[in-house]
Design a protein around this motif. Structure first.
Motif, PDB file in Angstrom:
ATOM      1  N   UNK A  43       0.868  -1.178   0.000  1.00 42.31           N
ATOM      2  CA  UNK A  43       0.000   0.000   0.000  1.00 42.31           C
ATOM      3  C   UNK A  43       0.898   1.218   0.000  1.00 42.31           C
ATOM      4  N   UNK A  44       0.716   2.054  -0.999  1.00 39.16           N
ATOM      5  CA  UNK A  44       1.466   3.300  -1.070  1.00 39.16           C
ATOM      6  C   UNK A  44       0.517   4.428  -0.733  1.00 39.16           C
ATOM      7  N   UNK A  45       0.855   5.207   0.283  1.00 39.55           N
ATOM      8  CA  UNK A  45      -0.016   6.314   0.668  1.00 39.55           C
ATOM      9  C   UNK A  45       0.561   7.607   0.114  1.00 39.55           C
ATOM     10  N   UNK A  46      -0.315   8.450  -0.396  1.00 44.92           N
ATOM     11  CA  UNK A  46       0.092   9.776  -0.847  1.00 44.92           C
ATOM     12  C   UNK A  46      -0.540  10.779   0.105  1.00 44.92           C
ATOM     13  N   UNK A  47       0.329  11.537   0.795  1.00 42.54           N
ATOM     14  CA  UNK A  47      -0.212  12.493   1.759  1.00 42.54           C
ATOM     15  C   UNK A  47       0.227  13.895   1.362  1.00 42.54           C
ATOM     16  N   UNK A  48      -0.380  14.860   2.007  1.00 43.93           N
ATOM     17  CA  UNK A  48      -0.020  16.246   1.741  1.00 43.93           C
ATOM     18  C   UNK A  48      -1.215  17.143   1.988  1.00 43.93           C
ATOM     19  N   UNK A  49      -0.938  18.452   2.117  1.00 43.06           N
ATOM     20  CA  UNK A  49      -2.041  19.383   2.369  1.00 43.06           C
ATOM     21  C   UNK A  49      -2.986  19.490   1.170  1.00 43.06           C
ATOM     22  N   UNK A  50      -4.161  20.080   1.385  1.00 38.67           N
ATOM     23  CA  UNK A  50      -5.146  20.225   0.312  1.00 38.67           C
ATOM     24  C   UNK A  50      -4.552  20.989  -0.865  1.00 38.67           C
ATOM     25  N   UNK A  51      -4.857  20.538  -2.061  1.00 38.05           N
ATOM     26  CA  UNK A  51      -4.420  21.233  -3.260  1.00 38.05           C
ATOM     27  C   UNK A  51      -2.970  20.989  -3.615  1.00 38.05           C
ATOM     28  N   UNK A  52      -2.358  19.944  -2.999  1.00 33.84           N
ATOM     29  CA  UNK A  52      -0.948  19.714  -3.254  1.00 33.84           C
ATOM     30  C   UNK A  52      -0.723  18.875  -4.494  1.00 33.84           C
ATOM     31  N   UNK A  53      -1.784  18.300  -5.048  1.00 32.00           N
ATOM     32  CA  UNK A  53      -1.641  17.541  -6.289  1.00 32.00           C
ATOM     33  C   UNK A  53      -1.654  16.040  -6.110  1.00 32.00           C
ATOM     34  N   UNK A  54      -1.892  15.567  -4.884  1.00 28.22           N
ATOM     35  CA  UNK A  54      -1.844  14.115  -4.683  1.00 28.22           C
ATOM     36  C   UNK A  54      -2.974  13.392  -5.407  1.00 28.22           C
ATOM     37  N   UNK A  55      -4.185  14.011  -5.397  1.00 29.31           N
ATOM     38  CA  UNK A  55      -5.297  13.392  -6.126  1.00 29.31           C
ATOM     39  C   UNK A  55      -5.059  13.471  -7.625  1.00 29.31           C
ATOM     40  N   UNK A  56      -4.533  14.588  -8.059  1.00 29.44           N
ATOM     41  CA  UNK A  56      -4.229  14.752  -9.487  1.00 29.44           C
ATOM     42  C   UNK A  56      -3.283  13.655  -9.957  1.00 29.44           C
ATOM     43  N   UNK A  57      -2.257  13.391  -9.130  1.00 35.55           N
ATOM     44  CA  UNK A  57      -1.300  12.352  -9.519  1.00 35.55           C
ATOM     45  C   UNK A  57      -1.985  10.987  -9.565  1.00 35.55           C
ATOM     46  N   UNK A  58      -2.838  10.734  -8.553  1.00 37.24           N
ATOM     47  CA  UNK A  58      -3.538   9.445  -8.513  1.00 37.24           C
ATOM     48  C   UNK A  58      -4.361   9.252  -9.780  1.00 37.24           C
TER      49      UNK A  58
END
Lengths: 442, 277
Positions: free
Chosen positions: B57-72
């Motif tokens: 399981x790879x978790x992508x964390x970071x503050x809102x608007x940091x691009x983690x969902x975009x990358x996903x």
């Protein structure tokens, strides 16, 4: 309001103007609530006014229409002389339908008033019967040829003027020159009435006949059938085209200058006066393609063009309202674009699309102007048997009747309006039912 | 559209590896290199490079608007549906560039499933929700096979016991947590290699969240999972590797334990200690 701090709050927060905030808020509350009350009042007043106006309109129309649902009839004893109807005794339907039933009716009327002898008076006497009375007798004989030779009692309609006289629309106390029935005829009418021969019956003709020059023989059925064929053509063409266009534009078309222009033009088309569509239909469908004029086919084509933008706009709005999460869900499991659109987006948008279509259809059902241009305003007696027969539609029928000089057409126009309104209410009910049916809990 | 743009703007396309020579267990599932994402003229991701390991399981964390969902959403090309979105760089799945013109996006999404932030079951029955994917891909040859796929998927999503007696009822009638597990079952039913999860628990209560987290841990045996989460505790609980995004930059990737106990970057440290975000 007090400027002192509130009881328990020794240090009530102070507003910039130096008073406790609670007091400032309280002072403003009164005017805020007052404005809310005012707005509610305006709304209530506006709605009451609208309801009142609607009630007045409906009341007037229905009150005018009610007499049209009854027709004054006369019960006549007619002797069906064999030598007049079928001298050779063949009972051939052709012979039966060609016989001179007018003569029989004339004799029956003369029998009632033996003292009427002059030619002019006898004509005036016979004019009390509807010109269609002969058809009633003919139908009777054709249905049962064994009646020939007997004396039968038939119920035939009185002509429209005497119907109006019976309903009190033509008054005996106006000067003779100013009314359409003579003193003599009124006297005959009263004598017939006192003998119990005049009867008021439900006006079945109104619902079963096509148009006629004589109000007592005119009915809306021809125009109802005409409207049906026209609507069928309209919806069969407009619904799939419009829904397809909406789906393509909303889901598949690239968003660029060109599609933007198309979108603006669709919105503009919805606002084009309907008569322009009629002119277009006349020029393109009738003049260029040579389709038969006055037919539901051409009328339906014109109305389909007119309805298209309405349905496209409603359908696009319905598609836009489908939550994007559902598209993502479909694409996420590997559905192709077409699958996501036709398996999920379209079914979810269907209630909105149907509502838009029925609103468009209701609009088309009430449309008159464009149909005048393609010749659907013609006087058509026969009930149309298909989309290629000359026909008229309900609103045009109302237009024709409201233009007719005979007094009895006034009430028939109103009756036709009631029937048209009935159809519109039914269509809206169907829209509601369909929406409920298709609506899924989200 | 965006995929074609991405193809034309990409300066150096990686040579395609021969899938047969790849030893699947040792090679990462995804290899991303130099990924840039633009929304119109605004750059949302800058030069992101990350390896996503198999059966982890790879978790992508970071503050809102940091691009983690975009990358996903780059990983299954869900960004394709946004007209103004443009992706450059290389993302390889099993050594194959997923933005390659020859790769079919429908096929990619069958291999890379997705679970969304808000539970979004189809407005169909529970059975149909799970059966839809296998059906459109033709994964089951008979009704019995399809029934089996549905049951297995629901079992693996831990939902079978709760819904086995009401498979014909609408999926939208379930509770939020059950709906999200239904969405997981729906994703599993297609038998993807990778499951992407975009904040799958953000709309759920703690009990439902605990169930999902437990489930993620079990699913790791068979699937590669990438999860975007707002909750650092969740990342710490469920993931083996963690990537920290900040302002469109992948600041740091590493084993989850290392990221949370001994981050190399100052920004990571500030974030996980709660100084911002």
């Amino acid at each position: 309001m007090s400027n002192e701090p509130l009881g328990g709050l020794a240090t009530a927060p102070q507003a910039a103007i130096g008073r406790p905030i609670a007091d400032v808020v309280a002072a403003s509350l009164k005017s805020r609530y007052a404005s809310e009350r005012r707005f509610r009042l305006y709304g209530l007043a506006a709605i009451s006014f609208a309801v009142l106006c609607l009630a007045v309109i409906l009341f007037t129309i229905i009150r005018t229409a009610i007499p049209a649902f009854t027709q004054t009839m006369i019960n006549l004893d007619v002797t069906l002389y064999p030598q007049e109807i079928d001298p050779e005794g063949t009972r051939d339907p052709e012979t039966l339908s060609r016989a001179d039933y007018q003569r029989l009716l004339r004799d029956a009327m003369d029998d009632l008033f033996p003292e009427v002898t002059s030619r002019a008076e006898r004509r005036a006497l016979f004019a009390m019967l509807s010109p269609g009375a002969t058809y009633f007798v003919r139908q009777l004989v054709i249905d049962d040829p064994s009646l020939i030779g007997q004396r039968v009692r038939v119920q035939v309609p009185l002509s429209d003027d005497f119907d109006q006289l019976a309903k009190g629309r033509i008054r005996a106390d106006t000067a003779e020159a100013e009314r359409r029935v003579s003193d003599k005829q009124i006297e005959w009418f009263e004598r017939l009435r006192s003998r119990g021969m005049i009867e008021t019956a439900f006006n079945r003709t109104l619902f079963s006949a096509g148009d006629s020059r004589s109000p007592e023989l005119a009915g809306v059925w021809g125009s109802v059938v005409g409207s049906f064929w026209t609507m069928l053509i309209t919806m069969v063409l407009a619904f799939p085209l419009a829904v397809g266009a909406a789906i393509y534009l909303e889901e598949f078309a690239p968003k660029n200058r060109f599609t933007e222009i198309i979108e603006v033009n669709i919105n503009n088309l919805a606002a084009v006066p309907s008569i322009v569509f009629g002119l277009l239909g006349l020029a393109v469908f009738i003049s260029f393609f040579g389709l038969p004029r006055s037919t539901p086919l051409v009328g339906g084509l014109v109305l389909a063009l007119m309805t298209l933008p309405t349905i496209i706009i409603a359908s696009r709005a319905a598609i836009k309202a489908v939550p994007p999460s559902i598209r993502e869900a479909a694409l996420g499991v590997g559905a192709s674009k077409v699958q996501s659109v036709f398996h999920f987006v379209t079914p979810l948008a269907m209630p909105g699309m149907l509502t838009g279509s029925i609103i468009g259809a209701a609009q088309a059902l009430g449309e008159t102007a464009p149909l005048l241009m393609v010749g659907m305003v013609a006087f058509i007696v026969d009930i149309p048997g298909g989309p290629l027969d000359p026909a008229t539609v309900m609103p045009v029928q109302i237009y024709i009747w409201s233009d007719a000089p005979e007094r009895a057409f006034i009430e028939r126009s109103s009756a036709a309006i009631c029937i048209l309104l009935g159809f519109l209410v039914c269509m809206n009910l169907i829209a509601v039912v369909l929406r409920r049916q298709f609506e899924r809990k989200w | 559209m965006s995929a074609i743009d991405a193809e034309t703007v990409r300066a150096t396309a990686m040579p395609k590896s021969d899938a047969a020579t790849v030893n699947r267990s040792n090679v990462p599932a995804f290899v991303a290199e130099g990924v840039n994402v633009y929304y119109g003229s605004k750059q949302a991701l800058k030069d992101v490079a990350i390896d996503i390991n198999r059966n982890q399981v790879t978790a992508l964390i970071g503050p809102s608007g940091c691009g983690k969902s975009t990358f996903l959403r780059c990983l299954n090309r869900m960004n394709d549906i946004i007209d103004i979105c443009r992706v450059t760089g290389n993302i390889l799945l099993d050594g194959q560039d997923i933005y390659d013109k020859q790769l079919d996006v429908v096929q990619l999404r069958a291999r890379v499933g997705m679970v969304f932030q808000k539970p979004n079951p189809f407005p169909k029955s529970i059975y149909e929700n799970v059966a839809y994917g296998p059906r459109i891909h033709g994964l089951a040859r008979s009704k019995a096979e399809l029934d089996e796929v549905v049951q297995t998927s629901l079992e693996r999503a831990g939902l079978w016991k709760e819904v086995s007696d009401r498979l014909n009822q609408p999926g939208t009638g379930l509770s939020g947590g059950q709906q999200q597990r239904l969405c997981i079952a729906r994703a599993i039913a297609v038998q993807p290699e990778v499951i992407l999860m975009d904040e799958p628990c953000s709309a759920l209560d703690p009990i439902a969240t605990a169930k999902i987290e437990e489930l993620i841990d079990e699913l790791r045996q068979n699937f590669t999972i990438v999860i975007v989460t707002h909750s650092m505790q969740q990342a710490a609980r469920v993931s083996q590797r963690t990537g920290f995004f900040h302002l469109g930059v992948l600041v740091e990737t590493g084993d989850t334990e290392q990221i949370f106990t001994n981050p190399h970057d100052k920004r990571t440290q500030d974030y996980i200690t709660g100084r911002f975000g």
